[in-house]
Design an enzyme around this catalytic site. Sequence first.
Site, PDB file in Angstrom:
ATOM      1  N   GLY A 187      53.556  46.542  39.070  1.00 57.38           N
ATOM      2  CA  GLY A 187      52.840  46.115  37.777  1.00 57.38           C
ATOM      3  C   GLY A 187      51.977  45.094  37.704  1.00 57.38           C
ATOM      4  O   GLY A 187      51.594  44.494  36.717  1.00 57.38           O
ATOM      5  N   THR A 200       9.307  45.380  11.140  1.00 57.52           N
ATOM      6  CA  THR A 200       9.862  46.175  10.403  1.00 57.52           C
ATOM      7  C   THR A 200       9.080  47.168   9.402  1.00 57.52           C
ATOM      8  O   THR A 200       9.242  48.374   9.294  1.00 57.52           O
ATOM      9  CB  THR A 200      11.207  45.568   9.719  1.00 57.52           C
ATOM     10  OG1 THR A 200      11.867  44.790  10.248  1.00 57.52           O
ATOM     11  CG2 THR A 200      11.970  46.437   9.003  1.00 57.52           C
ATOM     12  N   HIS A 246      46.067  24.381  35.391  1.00 57.77           N
ATOM     13  CA  HIS A 246      47.191  24.283  34.334  1.00 57.77           C
ATOM     14  C   HIS A 246      47.032  25.568  33.578  1.00 57.77           C
ATOM     15  O   HIS A 246      46.027  25.956  33.283  1.00 57.77           O
ATOM     16  CB  HIS A 246      47.214  23.121  33.685  1.00 57.77           C
ATOM     17  CG  HIS A 246      47.585  21.799  34.467  1.00 57.77           C
ATOM     18  ND1 HIS A 246      46.544  20.918  35.188  1.00 57.77           N
ATOM     19  CD2 HIS A 246      48.679  21.509  35.023  1.00 57.77           C
ATOM     20  CE1 HIS A 246      47.098  20.029  35.877  1.00 57.77           C
ATOM     21  NE2 HIS A 246      48.436  20.148  36.051  1.00 57.77           N
ATOM     22  N   LYS A 281      49.802  38.629  39.389  1.00 55.98           N
ATOM     23  CA  LYS A 281      51.051  38.760  38.443  1.00 55.98           C
ATOM     24  C   LYS A 281      50.961  37.284  37.531  1.00 55.98           C
ATOM     25  O   LYS A 281      51.291  36.464  38.057  1.00 55.98           O
ATOM     26  CB  LYS A 281      52.396  38.826  39.137  1.00 55.98           C
ATOM     27  CG  LYS A 281      53.421  39.628  38.159  1.00 55.98           C
ATOM     28  CD  LYS A 281      53.049  40.899  37.679  1.00 55.98           C
ATOM     29  CE  LYS A 281      54.363  41.574  37.080  1.00 55.98           C
ATOM     30  NZ  LYS A 281      55.348  41.987  38.232  1.00 55.98           N
ATOM     31  N   HIS A 282      51.046  37.597  36.111  1.00 55.91           N
ATOM     32  CA  HIS A 282      51.269  36.358  35.383  1.00 55.91           C
ATOM     33  C   HIS A 282      50.029  35.485  35.523  1.00 55.91           C
ATOM     34  O   HIS A 282      50.530  34.288  35.610  1.00 55.91           O
ATOM     35  CB  HIS A 282      52.611  36.001  35.352  1.00 55.91           C
ATOM     36  CG  HIS A 282      53.646  37.052  34.854  1.00 55.91           C
ATOM     37  ND1 HIS A 282      53.502  37.571  33.901  1.00 55.91           N
ATOM     38  CD2 HIS A 282      54.693  37.255  35.413  1.00 55.91           C
ATOM     39  CE1 HIS A 282      54.731  38.613  33.666  1.00 55.91           C
ATOM     40  NE2 HIS A 282      55.344  38.495  34.573  1.00 55.91           N
ATOM     41  N   ARG A 295      46.693  45.110  20.483  1.00 52.33           N
ATOM     42  CA  ARG A 295      47.718  45.493  19.532  1.00 52.33           C
ATOM     43  C   ARG A 295      48.733  44.318  19.257  1.00 52.33           C
ATOM     44  O   ARG A 295      49.232  43.899  18.260  1.00 52.33           O
ATOM     45  CB  ARG A 295      48.782  46.278  20.352  1.00 52.33           C
ATOM     46  CG  ARG A 295      48.031  47.815  20.530  1.00 52.33           C
ATOM     47  CD  ARG A 295      49.035  48.522  21.486  1.00 52.33           C
ATOM     48  NE  ARG A 295      50.484  48.657  20.788  1.00 52.33           N
ATOM     49  CZ  ARG A 295      51.490  49.067  21.827  1.00 52.33           C
ATOM     50  NH1 ARG A 295      51.313  49.049  23.042  1.00 52.33           N
ATOM     51  NH2 ARG A 295      52.645  49.142  21.400  1.00 52.33           N
ATOM     52  N   ASN A 343      52.131  22.886  40.469  1.00 54.69           N
ATOM     53  CA  ASN A 343      51.642  22.576  41.636  1.00 54.69           C
ATOM     54  C   ASN A 343      51.671  23.859  42.624  1.00 54.69           C
ATOM     55  O   ASN A 343      52.497  24.657  42.641  1.00 54.69           O
ATOM     56  CB  ASN A 343      52.832  21.561  42.036  1.00 54.69           C
ATOM     57  CG  ASN A 343      52.854  20.285  41.509  1.00 54.69           C
ATOM     58  OD1 ASN A 343      51.658  19.575  41.563  1.00 54.69           O
ATOM     59  ND2 ASN A 343      53.797  19.915  41.036  1.00 54.69           N
TER      60      ASN A 343
END
Length: 532
Positions: free
Chosen positions: A313, A41, A532, A283-284, A220, A426
């Site tokens: 979606g 530096t 899980h 999805k999800h 958000r 499961n």
Amino acid sequence: MPRDTTPVTRALLSVSDKTGLIEFARALSKRGIALVSTGGTHKALTEAGLPVTEVSELTRFPEMMDGRVKTLHPAVHGGLLAIRDNPEHQAALAAHGLQAIDLLVVNLYPFEATLAAGRPFDDCVENIDVGGPAMIRAAAKNHADVTVVVDVADYAAILGELKTHDGGIGAATRRRLAQKAFSRTATYDAAIANWFAGEIDADAAPAFRAFGGSLGQSLRYGENPHQAAAFYRSPGIARPGVATARQVQGKALSYNNLNDTDAAYECVAEFDAARTSAVAIIKHANPCGVAEASSLIEAYERALACDPTSAFGGIVALNRTLDADAARKIVEIFTEVIIAPDASEEAMAIVGAKKNLRLLLAGALPDPRAAGETVRTLAGGLLVQGRDNHSVDDMDLRVVTRRQPTPAELADMRFAYRVAKHVKSNAIVYARNGATVGIGAGQMSRVDSSITAARKAAEAAERLGLDASLAKGSVVASDAFFPFADGLLAAAEAGATGVIQPGGSMRDDEVIRAADEAGLAMVFTGIRHFRH
């Protein structure tokens, strides 16, 4: 409490990342702020023609041991830690000829980058900063008097404060930067500690664990609008995926987008791009359709046919470069996110017509066999485990029924087991000809998952105008053993001809007998894929 504004008369700069350094230091110098610096530096500032004192002039000791020792000295730490309105502290400074340091600018040796680059052990060790974190912590502790900067992105804010406060820094800024400084050293040390733990014994459970990250994106909200959320990148982890992807277009990603896109990309990565084209629709966080084929458009169409209602979606992940044909087909229905290693210019233009559709290009696929860790919070603690990095291609498949699976059945079994690994338990996956035809996820009993998957397969056939369920002639994958024969019999009743599962139940003999009586071919993997 910190004073409202503290003047800056002396600054110590010691940075490995010299982005914006000269401009920042020049602006400080123009304000009459004395500059002190170290090593590289100091060289950079001197070459830029700036007046700067080398830290060795303060310490009266040269840098030594290849730069390992240069700032670990009372002349530095006394100057950072002295409380300005404490007479004893001021007397100590005067007695020892020390000078107060009002502004500390430090960014650390690039340990995380060295680790991410896969450098050897000794290189990683040499990139562990010692003096930098010590100075940062000292300055942050004494933030009532000292301003600490650890991020080049804050240079402009510091110059703005100095202008606003006529050469001083406000208390709110000092506090904010102190918090950032402590977070930076904590994240840095966490990366080092976790790397070291893996080098010693990847399977060990160290007495202390720390995890950290740098802010990638403020969100958000979280899963729901009342939950605050943010996305952090883990330092030193070079796993391709959502964290490394370039967003080409579309709205900002939400918490659920990020979670689901990660699940989608990890799932599609199970399919070797050198062997086949593959598409996963999520999805999800659960696959609602996965398929492989000779082209991406065919793989997408076959994945979509499994459950087009749920795909609406959803997230689409591809294991190869997105081409124009696949892009045209994907944008026919509402899709939240597309993620792929890359995309052609034509494909990007097609997706670009859908302004809100997010397109992420990750550059590569994550290695499903790579080691690593997953972390989950509990009330008052963390659950840490190794990644589920077992691949069905490496498993010792054992046929346990009288009937041997045909080559086609065995290929579908491997396909279905790849998918089942990414379905919430499961998990039951029906597959035929390299495509899912019914998926049962997250049910409280395995028989319920079997029934749900069979129903999905029947509904898919009805949509296609077929007389028989898509489950007819399929194979079934179960992420864990069948505790009773009922789940397996539900699959047989739906028309499945083969089963792949881990085995290991107390009632394996009963389940095998049921499979034999139903004329099924069944394979045990010996590896469970709970998720899980």
